[in-house]
Scaffold this motif. Structure first.
Motif, PDB file in Angstrom:
ATOM      1  N   SER A 111       0.862  -1.174   0.000  1.00 29.22           N
ATOM      2  CA  SER A 111       0.000   0.000   0.000  1.00 29.22           C
ATOM      3  C   SER A 111       0.898   1.224   0.000  1.00 29.22           C
ATOM      4  O   SER A 111       1.971   1.206   0.618  1.00 29.22           O
ATOM      5  N   ILE A 112       0.496   2.264  -0.695  1.00 31.16           N
ATOM      6  CA  ILE A 112       1.228   3.524  -0.593  1.00 31.16           C
ATOM      7  C   ILE A 112       0.256   4.633  -0.207  1.00 31.16           C
ATOM      8  O   ILE A 112      -0.936   4.571  -0.510  1.00 31.16           O
TER       9      ILE A 112
ATOM     10  N   LEU B 156      -0.794   9.611 -10.084  1.00 28.13           N
ATOM     11  CA  LEU B 156      -1.638   8.424 -10.188  1.00 28.13           C
ATOM     12  C   LEU B 156      -1.181   7.500 -11.316  1.00 28.13           C
ATOM     13  O   LEU B 156      -1.190   6.271 -11.168  1.00 28.13           O
ATOM     14  N   ASN B 157      -0.763   8.068 -12.424  1.00 24.60           N
ATOM     15  CA  ASN B 157      -0.245   7.244 -13.521  1.00 24.60           C
ATOM     16  C   ASN B 157       1.009   6.486 -13.095  1.00 24.60           C
ATOM     17  O   ASN B 157       1.190   5.315 -13.444  1.00 24.60           O
ATOM     18  N   LYS B 158       1.850   7.150 -12.332  1.00 26.66           N
ATOM     19  CA  LYS B 158       3.062   6.497 -11.832  1.00 26.66           C
ATOM     20  C   LYS B 158       2.689   5.334 -10.915  1.00 26.66           C
ATOM     21  O   LYS B 158       3.285   4.249 -10.979  1.00 26.66           O
ATOM     22  N   THR B 159       1.702   5.546 -10.057  1.00 28.69           N
ATOM     23  CA  THR B 159       1.264   4.497  -9.132  1.00 28.69           C
ATOM     24  C   THR B 159       0.756   3.276  -9.889  1.00 28.69           C
ATOM     25  O   THR B 159       1.080   2.131  -9.536  1.00 28.69           O
TER      26      THR B 159
ATOM     27  N   ALA C 169       1.537   2.429 -12.988  1.00 32.02           N
ATOM     28  CA  ALA C 169       2.675   1.822 -13.682  1.00 32.02           C
ATOM     29  C   ALA C 169       3.489   0.932 -12.742  1.00 32.02           C
ATOM     30  O   ALA C 169       4.055  -0.079 -13.173  1.00 32.02           O
ATOM     31  N   LEU C 170       3.529   1.295 -11.463  1.00 32.26           N
ATOM     32  CA  LEU C 170       4.287   0.517 -10.479  1.00 32.26           C
ATOM     33  C   LEU C 170       3.499  -0.677  -9.945  1.00 32.26           C
ATOM     34  O   LEU C 170       4.014  -1.458  -9.143  1.00 32.26           O
ATOM     35  N   GLU C 171       2.264  -0.826 -10.373  1.00 34.07           N
ATOM     36  CA  GLU C 171       1.413  -1.976 -10.027  1.00 34.07           C
ATOM     37  C   GLU C 171       1.229  -2.135  -8.515  1.00 34.07           C
ATOM     38  O   GLU C 171       1.333  -3.227  -7.957  1.00 34.07           O
ATOM     39  N   VAL C 172       0.945  -1.011  -7.864  1.00 35.81           N
ATOM     40  CA  VAL C 172       0.638  -1.018  -6.431  1.00 35.81           C
ATOM     41  C   VAL C 172      -0.833  -1.402  -6.250  1.00 35.81           C
ATOM     42  O   VAL C 172      -1.702  -0.769  -6.846  1.00 35.81           O
ATOM     43  N   PRO C 173      -1.151  -2.419  -5.425  1.00 30.83           N
ATOM     44  CA  PRO C 173      -2.543  -2.891  -5.339  1.00 30.83           C
ATOM     45  C   PRO C 173      -3.424  -2.187  -4.306  1.00 30.83           C
ATOM     46  O   PRO C 173      -4.615  -2.458  -4.233  1.00 30.83           O
ATOM     47  N   HIS C 174      -2.847  -1.321  -3.473  1.00 30.99           N
ATOM     48  CA  HIS C 174      -3.653  -0.622  -2.468  1.00 30.99           C
ATOM     49  C   HIS C 174      -3.147   0.805  -2.324  1.00 30.99           C
ATOM     50  O   HIS C 174      -1.933   1.037  -2.259  1.00 30.99           O
TER      51      HIS C 174
END
Length: 374
Positions: A152-153, A171-174, A176-181
């Protein structure tokens, strides 16, 4: 479930009013005191088979992996863990180097909540964060390399140093990094913070609510399009990645809080909190005493809490349970208060649950406050 508050940070963020110290002089004494508190309070939870354990702060990642494991081992002396227990560690990006992550990967920690806040330097400088934009990105990639998939970030929107275009890039960066939460909050000016001081002196402009409103709804629409579920006002998750620990708070489950300033709740009518002073906390525990105060929640208190918490979630307030729990006076008041809001569509009832439609979620706290008994 158990929450362990680690009251140390490298430096103070400009917006933060949580309890912590930037001095590590008494870290060993603090950890010893926490272990004593776990022992003294081992019988407070009815369910001793834990579904979640959460290290919050402060900055828990300021501890070494061995120190974190020692607290987990101490907890295991008195509590058992569910086979699929969620054990979360809040961490700052600058702490997540290879050595730390290697040590952590050998521990029972299986979920990281990373205090990213932004991938832009101007935002991070305003917030007085200890990490850089590149560290924000690299820490996520390194964590994934070491096998931490349940990530989570935190992201903050509505900063005076940001705008809608920067927010979209965050948000696009998030994604792209495949963060699930993702836990995302509007920048709030809390009393007695550096940010409040800067604004009062004209060094920084105050966040604009209208811009925060726009960025909030863009956030919600964008993440839902990307497969996220908006399950609490500030929280978004891919299916299977809800925060089990925080969801238990929102469903009024019992929890035990360990460490200075930590709160506890018996799931019914007793709330307690530890003293928000490191030295007093250590001194009390060294004397074999608990450093806490408690209150018995009145029906009015319980009503207000249930409204405040429930209306922030996708689950809403269970009216079947609600009607069994409260007396006639409270129920009469409740029906009177919600009637105009139901007529306006600000609240709705679905399958006997009272909810705020998502299009009004940005104002959820204000809507709930209008229903409080005073």
């Amino acid at each position: 479930m158990i929450y362990i508050h680690i009251p140390f940070c490298k430096q103070k963020c400009s917006y933060c009013n949580f309890h912590f110290s930037t001095s590590l002089n008494f870290k060993d004494e603090m950890l010893a005191a926490m272990k004593k508190e776990i022992l003294l309070r081992k019988d407070e939870l009815q369910n001793k088979n834990l579904q979640s354990l959460y290290f919050g702060g402060g900055t828990p990642s300021i501890l070494s992996p061995d120190e974190i494991k020692s607290l987990i081992d101490e907890t295991l002396k008195y509590f058992s863990f569910e086979k699929d227990i969620e054990i979360t560690l809040e961490a700052n990006p600058d702490d997540l180097d290879r050595n730390f992550l290697k040590g952590l990967s050998d521990s029972p920690i299986n979920r990281l909540s990373i205090g990213t806040q932004s991938f832009f330097e101007a935002d991070l400088k305003l917030m007085n964060r200890a990490h850089t934009a590149s560290e924000a990105e690299d820490s996520i990639k390194r964590s994934q390399d070491f096998g931490f998939e349940n990530l989570s970030i935190d992201l903050i929107y509505g900063s005076p140093t940001s705008n809608m275009e920067i927010w979209k890039q965050n948000l696009n960066k998030t994604i792209a990094l495949e963060v699930p939460h993702i836990s995302s909050y509007a920048l709030t000016v809390e009393p007695k913070t550096t940010l409040e001081n800067w604004i009062s002196k004209g060094k920084v402009i105050s966040p604009k609510e209208e811009e925060q409103n726009q960025e909030f709804y863009y956030l919600s629409d964008f993440l839902k399009d990307k497969g996220f579920e908006h399950y609490e006002v500030s929280n978004f998750a891919k299916p299977g990645f809800y925060s089990r620990h925080n969801s238990s708070y929102w469903k009024y489950k019992e929890y035990l809080g360990i460490g200075p300033s930590a709160h506890s709740y018996n799931g019914f009518d007793v709330r307690s909190w530890n003293v928000a002073n490191n030295q007093q906390y250590i001194k009390k525990l060294n004397s074999g005493l608990l450093a806490k105060e408690e209150e018995i929640l009145s029906q009015k208190d319980q009503f207000n809490e249930m409204i405040m918490i429930g209306l922030r979630t996708v689950w809403g307030v269970d009216l079947t349970w609600f009607n069994k729990k409260f007396n006639g006076e409270i129920l009469e008041y409740f029906q009177k208060q919600i009637k105009p809001k139901l007529e306006e569509g600000i609240v709705i009832i679905e399958e006997n649950h009272l909810k705020i439609p998502e299009k009004h979620w940005f104002m959820a706290d204000g809507i709930a406050a209008d229903l409080f008994m005073v």
